[in-house]
Design an enzyme around this catalytic site. Structure first.
Site, mmCIF file in Angstrom:
data_model
loop_
_atom_site.group_PDB
_atom_site.id
_atom_site.type_symbol
_atom_site.label_atom_id
_atom_site.label_comp_id
_atom_site.label_asym_id
_atom_site.label_seq_id
_atom_site.Cartn_x
_atom_site.Cartn_y
_atom_site.Cartn_z
ATOM 1 N N LYS A 112 5.933 23.569 -13.567
ATOM 2 C CA LYS A 112 4.999 22.432 -13.146
ATOM 3 C C LYS A 112 4.827 22.116 -11.804
ATOM 4 C CE LYS A 112 4.001 17.657 -14.414
ATOM 5 N NZ LYS A 112 4.132 16.525 -15.117
ATOM 6 N N GLU A 136 8.607 19.473 -24.910
ATOM 7 C CA GLU A 136 7.893 19.790 -23.800
ATOM 8 C C GLU A 136 8.405 20.879 -22.717
ATOM 9 O OE1 GLU A 136 5.269 18.005 -22.781
ATOM 10 O OE2 GLU A 136 5.416 15.915 -23.552
ATOM 11 N N GLU A 171 -5.644 17.553 -11.323
ATOM 12 C CA GLU A 171 -6.130 17.964 -12.521
ATOM 13 C C GLU A 171 -7.562 18.265 -12.502
ATOM 14 O OE1 GLU A 171 -4.101 16.189 -15.894
ATOM 15 O OE2 GLU A 171 -5.864 16.598 -17.165
ATOM 16 N N HIS A 202 6.750 10.574 -28.474
ATOM 17 C CA HIS A 202 5.675 11.378 -27.858
ATOM 18 C C HIS A 202 5.874 13.026 -27.843
ATOM 19 C CE1 HIS A 202 2.972 12.851 -24.715
ATOM 20 N NE2 HIS A 202 3.840 13.346 -24.030
ATOM 21 N N ARG A 240 0.807 -1.174 0.039
ATOM 22 C CA ARG A 240 -0.135 -0.031 0.051
ATOM 23 C C ARG A 240 0.969 1.100 0.065
ATOM 24 N NH1 ARG A 240 -3.336 -2.966 3.685
ATOM 25 N NH2 ARG A 240 -5.220 -3.799 2.596
ATOM 26 N N ARG A 292 -4.148 22.348 -13.700
ATOM 27 C CA ARG A 292 -3.182 21.409 -14.374
ATOM 28 C C ARG A 292 -3.453 20.721 -15.786
ATOM 29 N NH1 ARG A 292 -0.467 16.293 -11.030
ATOM 30 N NH2 ARG A 292 0.982 15.677 -12.721
ATOM 31 N N HIS A 345 -1.986 13.092 -28.757
ATOM 32 C CA HIS A 345 -2.384 11.473 -28.361
ATOM 33 C C HIS A 345 -3.006 10.976 -29.502
ATOM 34 C CE1 HIS A 345 -2.185 12.686 -23.819
ATOM 35 N NE2 HIS A 345 -1.180 12.210 -24.191
ATOM 36 N N ASN A 359 -1.552 19.933 -20.724
ATOM 37 C CA ASN A 359 -1.895 19.042 -21.811
ATOM 38 C C ASN A 359 -1.879 19.902 -23.008
ATOM 39 O OD1 ASN A 359 -2.362 16.774 -20.165
ATOM 40 N ND2 ASN A 359 -4.609 17.564 -19.708
ATOM 41 N N LYS A 363 1.976 11.806 -11.162
ATOM 42 C CA LYS A 363 0.947 10.939 -12.094
ATOM 43 C C LYS A 363 1.785 9.734 -12.273
ATOM 44 C CE LYS A 363 -1.983 13.804 -14.446
ATOM 45 N NZ LYS A 363 -2.414 14.239 -15.974
ATOM 46 N N HIS A 420 -1.585 18.175 -26.332
ATOM 47 C CA HIS A 420 -1.770 16.789 -26.159
ATOM 48 C C HIS A 420 -3.041 16.164 -26.844
ATOM 49 C CE1 HIS A 420 1.798 17.358 -23.868
ATOM 50 N NE2 HIS A 420 1.944 16.131 -23.527
HETATM 51 N N1 NAD Z 1 3.474 10.826 -15.311
HETATM 52 C C1 NAD Z 1 3.608 12.166 -16.228
HETATM 53 O O1 NAD Z 1 3.138 13.133 -15.674
HETATM 54 C C2 NAD Z 1 3.927 12.118 -17.606
HETATM 55 C C3 NAD Z 1 4.322 13.273 -18.131
HETATM 56 C C4 NAD Z 1 4.637 12.934 -19.530
HETATM 57 C C5 NAD Z 1 4.806 11.731 -20.187
HETATM 58 N N2 NAD Z 1 4.660 10.792 -19.265
HETATM 59 C C6 NAD Z 1 5.055 9.267 -19.878
HETATM 60 O O2 NAD Z 1 6.377 9.272 -20.253
HETATM 61 C C7 NAD Z 1 6.567 8.489 -21.433
HETATM 62 C C8 NAD Z 1 7.617 8.917 -22.121
HETATM 63 O O3 NAD Z 1 8.791 9.187 -21.522
HETATM 64 P P1 NAD Z 1 10.175 9.102 -22.245
HETATM 65 O O4 NAD Z 1 10.112 10.037 -23.319
HETATM 66 O O5 NAD Z 1 11.048 9.559 -21.193
HETATM 67 O O6 NAD Z 1 10.148 7.684 -22.826
HETATM 68 P P2 NAD Z 1 10.960 6.366 -22.456
HETATM 69 O O7 NAD Z 1 11.164 6.216 -20.968
HETATM 70 O O8 NAD Z 1 10.423 5.269 -23.284
HETATM 71 O O9 NAD Z 1 12.493 6.675 -22.801
HETATM 72 C C9 NAD Z 1 12.909 6.876 -24.138
HETATM 73 C C10 NAD Z 1 13.926 6.138 -24.802
HETATM 74 O O10 NAD Z 1 15.394 6.405 -24.183
HETATM 75 C C11 NAD Z 1 16.231 5.445 -23.689
HETATM 76 N N3 NAD Z 1 16.835 5.993 -22.191
HETATM 77 C C12 NAD Z 1 16.295 6.407 -21.192
HETATM 78 N N4 NAD Z 1 17.129 7.189 -20.656
HETATM 79 C C13 NAD Z 1 18.644 7.022 -21.510
HETATM 80 C C14 NAD Z 1 19.819 7.429 -21.380
HETATM 81 N N5 NAD Z 1 20.152 8.227 -20.153
HETATM 82 N N6 NAD Z 1 20.602 7.267 -22.361
HETATM 83 C C15 NAD Z 1 20.274 6.277 -23.396
HETATM 84 N N7 NAD Z 1 19.120 6.010 -23.512
HETATM 85 C C16 NAD Z 1 18.190 6.311 -22.552
HETATM 86 C C17 NAD Z 1 14.900 4.521 -23.239
HETATM 87 O O11 NAD Z 1 15.289 3.260 -23.078
HETATM 88 C C18 NAD Z 1 13.784 4.631 -24.219
HETATM 89 O O12 NAD Z 1 14.374 3.802 -25.362
HETATM 90 C C19 NAD Z 1 5.294 7.812 -21.852
HETATM 91 O O13 NAD Z 1 4.729 6.711 -21.349
HETATM 92 C C20 NAD Z 1 4.422 9.093 -21.163
HETATM 93 O O14 NAD Z 1 3.049 8.622 -21.148
HETATM 94 C C21 NAD Z 1 4.190 10.660 -18.159
HETATM 95 ZN ZN ZN Z 2 3.551 15.012 -22.711
#
Ligand code: NAD
Ligand code: ZN
Length: 377
Positions: A232, A190, A242, A271, A126, A246, A257, A250, A148, A253
Site C-alpha cells: 500500500k 484485504e 488516486e 466490509h 487547518r 492507486r 460497496h 479497489n 484517505k 470494491h
Molecule cells: N481510509 C482508507 O483508506 C480506508 C480503507 C479501507 C477501509 N476504510 C474504512 O474503514 C472502516 C472499516 O474499518 P474497520 O473494519 O476497522 O471497522 P471498525 O472501525 O468499525 O471496527 C470494527 C469493530 O471492531 C471493534 N474494535 C476495534 N478494535 C478493536 C479491538 N482491538 N478489540 C475489540 N474490538 C475492536 C470496533 O469497535 C468495531 O465494532 C470503513 O468505514 C471503511 O470505509 C478506510
Molecule cells: Zn476495503
C-alpha cells in the site's frame, strides 16, 4: 519471544512517515514517534470497544513520555459514527480543550475512528498532527495507511473527506488479540487482496500460512501486515490522490460497496466480507471477459472458503432481497462509475490487476446472477 519491529516508510517528500509494526508498541512510544511529545497536549480518539481494552495503556504511555495533558474521547462503535454529528463532536472536544498546532491526536481504533479522526485532525486549526494507532486488522493493513480520511453522508460512503497523512502509524499486533474472530477474518480479506492484485508469491504464502495469520501467530501476522503495508505504501507513494495506480486497491470494491449498500450496513455483512465476495466476482468477471482461465478464479474462491470467508452473494445471511438489476444500479451510483460505463478492477491472473473502463452491464449482470444462485453454469 521478543519480536523485532518492522518498519515501512511511506515516501511522500516532506509528508513522509513510518509505519511501525511490532508487539507492545505503546510501551515503546517514544521510539516510534518522529518528534518528542514532551510538553505537548495529547488527545486520544477511540470507540467504546477499542477504548475499553487499549486506551488506558496508551494514556499511561503518553504521560510517561512527558505529554503535558492527555484527554480521551470514546465514541460509540460502528459505521454510523463516521458522520457529521460525530465529526462535530470531535472538533468541539478538541477546540474546547484549546488545542494549538503542537497538539497531537491519536486515533485508537479501527477504520471508523481512523477515518473520522484523520478528518478532524485535517480540519482542526487547518491541520494538527495525528498518529494512527489501528486496532483492527483491516485498519493495520489498509485504512490507517495512505491518508484517505472521511465520513459518510446520506448520499453515500466516504463522500466527504480529505487526503491528510498521519505523522506515524503504530501497528501494535498484540492489540488484535481482543478483536472478534469475525473481524479478523474480514480484515484478512484485504490482506488477500494485496496478493491478488500484485503479488502472486504473497498469495501463495497466504495459501500456506493464512491460518497462522488469522490465529495471530506473531511471526506470520507480522509478515502479513508488513507485506500489505509495503504494497500500500508503494502504491500511495506513486499515486497519492488516486489518479491511476492507486485505483488497483479497489479490487473487489465496486461489487463490495454495492453489496454493503444492499445489506444496508445492518451488520450481516462486514466490509471485508463484502470485499471477499466482490473479489471473487471480479475474478469471475475477468474469466467471462476472457482475461483469465476459470481455474484461477476457482483457486481464489477455494482460499477464501478455506478461510471461512464468503465468496458468493447467496452466502450472505439473511439473504439479500435485492436482485441483480438493483445491485447494478447501486454500482452506477458508486463514485467510481465514469460516464455510464462501469469501471472495474479486473485481473489477467493472480497478482495481475488492471483498470477496465469499458465493462458491459450484461457481463456484470450475468456474473451477479450466477453468484446469487440463478443461471448456474
Ligand atoms: N481510509 C482508507 O483508506 C480506508 C480503507 C479501507 C477501509 N476504510 C474504512 O474503514 C472502516 C472499516 O474499518 P474497520 O473494519 O476497522 O471497522 P471498525 O472501525 O468499525 O471496527 C470494527 C469493530 O471492531 C471493534 N474494535 C476495534 N478494535 C478493536 C479491538 N482491538 N478489540 C475489540 N474490538 C475492536 C470496533 O469497535 C468495531 O465494532 C470503513 O468505514 C471503511 O470505509 C478506510
Ligand atoms: Zn476495503
Amino acid at each position: 519471544m521478543i519480536m523485532r519491529n518492522r518498519t515501512v516508510r511511506v515516501e511522500l517528500g516532506a509528508r513522509s512517515y513510518a509505519i511501525i509494526i511490532g508487539e507492545g508498541l505503546t510501551a515503546r512510544l517514544a521510539e516510534c514517534l518522529p518528534f518528542s511529545l514532551a510538553g505537548r497536549a495529547a488527545f486520544i480518539l477511540t470507540d467504546d470497544n477499542a477504548g475499553r481494552y487499549h486506551a488506558q495503556a496508551l494514556k499511561e504511555a503518553l504521560m510517561s513520555v512527558g505529554a503535558a495533558s492527555v484527554e480521551t474521547l470514546a465514541l460509540p462503535p460502528g459505521e454510523k459514527t463516521k458522520s457529521f454529528p460525530y465529526l462535530e463532536q470531535t472538533l468541539s472536544w478538541l477546540l474546547g480543550h484549546r488545542i494549538d498546532r503542537q497538539s497531537v491526536l491519536f486515533t485508537l481504533g479501527g477504520g471508523v475512528i481512523g477515518d473520522l479522526g484523520g478528518l478532524a485532525a485535517a480540519l482542526a486549526m487547518r491541520g494538527i498532527p495525528f498518529v494512527q494507532v489501528p486496532t483492527t486488522l483491516l485498519a493495520q493493513v489498509d485504512s490507517s495507511v495512505g491518508g484517505k480520511t472521511g465520513i459518510n453522508t446520506s448520499q453515500g460512503k466516504n463522500l466527504v473527506g480529505a487526503f491528510y497523512q498521519p505523522v506515524a502509524v503504530l501497528c501494535s499486533l498484540d492489540m488484535l488479540k481482543t478483536l472478534p474472530r469475525r473481524e479478523i477474518l474480514a480484515g484478512y480479506a484485504e490482506v488477500v487482496k494485496y496478493g491478488l492484485l500484485g503479488d502472486l508469491e504473497f498469495f501463495e504464502w497466504l495459501e500456506a500460512k493464512g491460518r497462522d495469520v488469522c490465529a495471530l501467530e506473531p511471526e506470520s501476522l507480522g509478515h502479513a501486515v508488513e507485506t500489505s503495508c509495503r504494497m500500500k505504501a508503494d502504491i500511495v507513494a506513486r499515486d497519492e490522490r488516486e489518479q491511476e495506480v492507486r485505483a488497483l486497491l479497489n479490487l473487489g470494491h465496486t461489487f463490495g460497496h454495492a453489496l454493503e449498500a444492499a445489506a444496508e450496513f445492518d451488520g450481516r455483512l462486514l466490509h471485508g466480507e463484502a470485499v471477499a465476495i466482490g473479489t471473487a466476482l471480479a475474478f469471475r468477471l475477468s474469466v467471462r471477459r476472457g482475461h483469465c482461465p476459470p481455474e484461477v478464479a476457482d483457486r481464489v474462491e477455494a482460499h477464501f472458503r478455506a478461510m471461512n470467508l464468503p465468496v458468493d452473494i447467496r452466502d450472505i445471511q439473511p439473504r439479500l432481497t435485492v436482485g441483480a438489476d438493483e445491485l447494478l444500479a447501486l454500482m452506477e451510483h458508486d463514485k467510481k462509475a465514469e460516464q455510464g460505463r462501469l469501471v472495474f478492477i479486473l485481473v489477467n491472473g493472480i497478482g495481475q490487476a488492471f483498470v477496465a473502463r469499458d465493462v458491459l452491464l450484461e457481463d456484470v449482470r450475468a456474473v451477479l446472477q450466477q453468484s446469487m444462485g440463478m443461471n448456474r453454469k
